[in-house]
Design an enzyme around this catalytic site. Structure first.
Site, PDB file in Angstrom:
ATOM      1  N   ARG A  78       0.873  -1.091  -0.129  1.00 59.97           N
ATOM      2  CA  ARG A  78      -0.231   0.082  -0.067  1.00 59.97           C
ATOM      3  C   ARG A  78       0.736   1.283  -0.118  1.00 59.97           C
ATOM      4  NH1 ARG A  78      -2.751   2.880   4.401  1.00 59.97           N
ATOM      5  NH2 ARG A  78      -5.006   3.771   3.581  1.00 59.97           N
ATOM      6  N   ASN A 153      -7.049   7.963   2.455  1.00 63.79           N
ATOM      7  CA  ASN A 153      -6.739   7.585   3.712  1.00 63.79           C
ATOM      8  C   ASN A 153      -7.556   8.208   4.961  1.00 63.79           C
ATOM      9  OD1 ASN A 153      -4.497   6.099   5.573  1.00 63.79           O
ATOM     10  ND2 ASN A 153      -4.448   8.078   6.429  1.00 63.79           N
ATOM     11  N   GLU A 154      -8.020   7.331   5.821  1.00 67.11           N
ATOM     12  CA  GLU A 154      -8.637   7.934   7.140  1.00 67.11           C
ATOM     13  C   GLU A 154      -9.431   9.176   6.785  1.00 67.11           C
ATOM     14  OE1 GLU A 154      -5.423   7.870  10.071  1.00 67.11           O
ATOM     15  OE2 GLU A 154      -5.231   5.786   9.987  1.00 67.11           O
ATOM     16  N   HIS A 220      -8.779   0.271  10.024  1.00 71.86           N
ATOM     17  CA  HIS A 220      -7.401   0.486  10.595  1.00 71.86           C
ATOM     18  C   HIS A 220      -7.431   0.123  12.094  1.00 71.86           C
ATOM     19  CE1 HIS A 220      -6.039   3.450   7.144  1.00 71.86           C
ATOM     20  NE2 HIS A 220      -6.453   2.292   6.644  1.00 71.86           N
ATOM     21  N   TYR A 222      -5.524   0.225  15.610  1.00 79.46           N
ATOM     22  CA  TYR A 222      -4.666   0.592  16.578  1.00 79.46           C
ATOM     23  C   TYR A 222      -5.103   0.085  17.829  1.00 79.46           C
ATOM     24  CZ  TYR A 222      -1.999   2.282  12.371  1.00 79.46           C
ATOM     25  OH  TYR A 222      -1.693   2.184  11.047  1.00 79.46           O
ATOM     26  N   TRP A 278       1.340  -1.388   9.074  1.00 83.48           N
ATOM     27  CA  TRP A 278       1.895  -0.105   9.312  1.00 83.48           C
ATOM     28  C   TRP A 278       3.144  -0.134   9.974  1.00 83.48           C
ATOM     29  CZ3 TRP A 278       0.986   4.128   6.269  1.00 83.48           C
ATOM     30  CH2 TRP A 278       1.366   5.429   6.543  1.00 83.48           C
TER      31      TRP A 278
END
Length: 464
Positions: A78, A153-154, A220, A222, A278
């Site tokens: 990516r 992205n996000e 995503h 985290y 990531w």
């Protein structure tokens, strides 16, 4: 009568053709496309993403990274791009795609400028991201077998995160109206983590907005996902509803409050779901680097884990059939060193890594060695790494000890259970890295404090 039949026949043909154009089945999609909850290639073969994120827009000269990532087994990369609102603009899309193809990896291309829109004042909107993709269309058309377009992205922060649904629907429809046939990837709001469950609630609305039925959603993961139950619950809901999903970014559990990466890897493998960790290198916080300074010979604990650990890339990745299954024989050309700095505050100044030669436990029975390295240091702090290697026989567990000579302390550790007694530090394996075959290695890492002198101690290893 004959003329009337001809007219009716022509009208019928026109009507049938219009139905075929409007009701285009997903199976007729060009290149990579969605079938049920799976990503499949044009030939119908399933493709499960196993790869990492590469921060290309901030390190445009690090083109060797594509070959290095492939060499460790990835089938997907990516690639971070900029639309020009905050970074870039990335006008080298054709070259990026070429690098992916030379190294036999599927390219997921993303616009990073949209990160945190609505909360981050400088962020670009999804509409601006679509403008960027339209500007790059000539480099993208015809690459549908090799490229996934991750629109932004996000794309929404935590302020008015509900705007994500309408903005995303509009972005998908604009991409299709402008002739893009590619598989589209859609990131969640809340900085990608969807902790308010907006994507979880509106997934069907977003998927229905795609006239081609060729969109995959991306979460995503985290610190919101720091427990097995939070991860399993989220993934179960998407699976139960038949919604295609990939884990487009995630970090790792370097302390107790961080993401449970072991569950992510295990669940993704069990479900046949793609994941992209990531990130390769270049982070302001080196804890998230898989290799330091873009050097594959300086692999971190996180890098070792995602590439070589249980359910990691090396053991689960399968190359896309479009490449025929043969690894690349030549590396891509390199370009000049990067001239653009990353978007976050520069990391602390580091000193070159310091490594103490490994020591071996007495011969006989199961043995292991431990090599202590200082990967980098800054005023008052440093990052250490210890590589444990089994001897001539397989081992089922290990304990590493060392004694600091200059008053250093360990403040945080990952991939080992670390305790201290005065200046003596003891590190024991955790569940996934205790068993090592003969000659096999694993690593664990830690952050520490120091003052005045930070000499590297000699570490000893005891195997069981």
């Amino acid at each position: 009568m004959k003329r009337k039949l001809l007219v009716l026949g022509a009208a019928l043909l026109t009507f049938v053709a219009s139905i075929l154009l409007v009701a285009r089945p997903a199976s007729a999609a060009v290149g990579l496309h969605i079938s049920g909850t799976d990503i499949v290639e044009a030939n119908g073969q399933p493709f499960i993403m196993r790869g990492v994120n590469h921060p290309h827009v901030w390190y445009t000269g690090e083109t060797d990274s594509f070959a290095d990532i492939k060499a460790l087994g990835a089938n997907t990369v990516r690639v971070v791009l900029g639309s020009g609102q905050r970074w870039g603009p990335s006008n080298d899309v054709a070259n990026v795609i070429s690098l992916c193809k030379q190294n036999r990896m599927i390219c997921v291309l993303e616009v990073h400028d949209t990160t945190g829109y609505g909360e981050e004042g400088a962020a670009a909107s999804l509409d601006q991201a679509v403008d960027y993709w339209i500007s790059q269309k000539s480099a993208l058309v015809g690459e549908e077998n090799y490229v996934v377009i991750n629109i932004g992205n996000e794309p929404i922060g935590n302020v008015d995160a509900a705007q994500w649904t309408a903005a995303t629907v509009n972005a998908i429809q604009r991409m299709r109206a402008n002739g893009f046939e590619h598989l589209l990837m859609i990131d969640a709001p809340n900085w990608g983590q969807d902790w308010q469950n907006i994507m979880r609630a509106d997934a069907q609305t977003v998927l229905d907005a795609d006239s081609h039925g060729n969109t995959v959603l991306s979460i995503h993961m985290y610190s919101v996902y720091n427990s097995s139950s939070s991860i399993v619950s989220y993934l179960d809901d998407f699976e139960a509803n038949g919604w295609p999903l990939v884990i487009g970014e995630f970090g790792w559990q370097f302390n107790s409050g961080e993401v449970d990466h072991n569950t992510i890897l295990a669940e993704a493998q069990a479900r046949g779901m793609g994941y992209l960790g990531w990130s390769w290198s270049g982070n302001t916080d080196p804890i998230l680097d898989m290799v330091l300074s873009f050097d594959p010979n300086q692999m971190t604990t996180w890098g070792e884990r995602i590439f070589n650990g249980a359910n990691g890339i090396a053991s689960t990745s399968r190359e896309a059939t479009i490449f025929g299954g043969t690894p690349p024989t030549t590396a891509p050309p390199t370009t000049a060193p990067p001239t653009t700095a990353p978007p976050t505050t520069a990391p602390p100044t580091t000193t070159p890594p310091t490594t103490v030669p490994p020591t071996t436990t007495p011969p006989g029975g199961r043995t292991c060695t431990a090599s202590y390295s200082i990967l980098g240091q800054w005023p008052g702090g440093f990052q250490g790494d210890v590589r444990v290697t089994a001897g001539s026989s397989a081992i089922s567990g290990w304990v590493v000890t060392w004694t600091f000579a200059n008053g250093q302390t360990v403040t945080q550790a990952w991939s080992a259970t670390v305790t201290s007694s005065g200046s003596t530090v003891t590190a024991r394996n955790v569940s996934y890295n205790g068993s090592l075959g003969a000659g096999a290695s694993t690593t664990f890492g830690f952050l520490g404090s120091w003052n005045g002198t930070n000499s590297a101690p000699t570490a000893t290893c005891t195997a069981s």
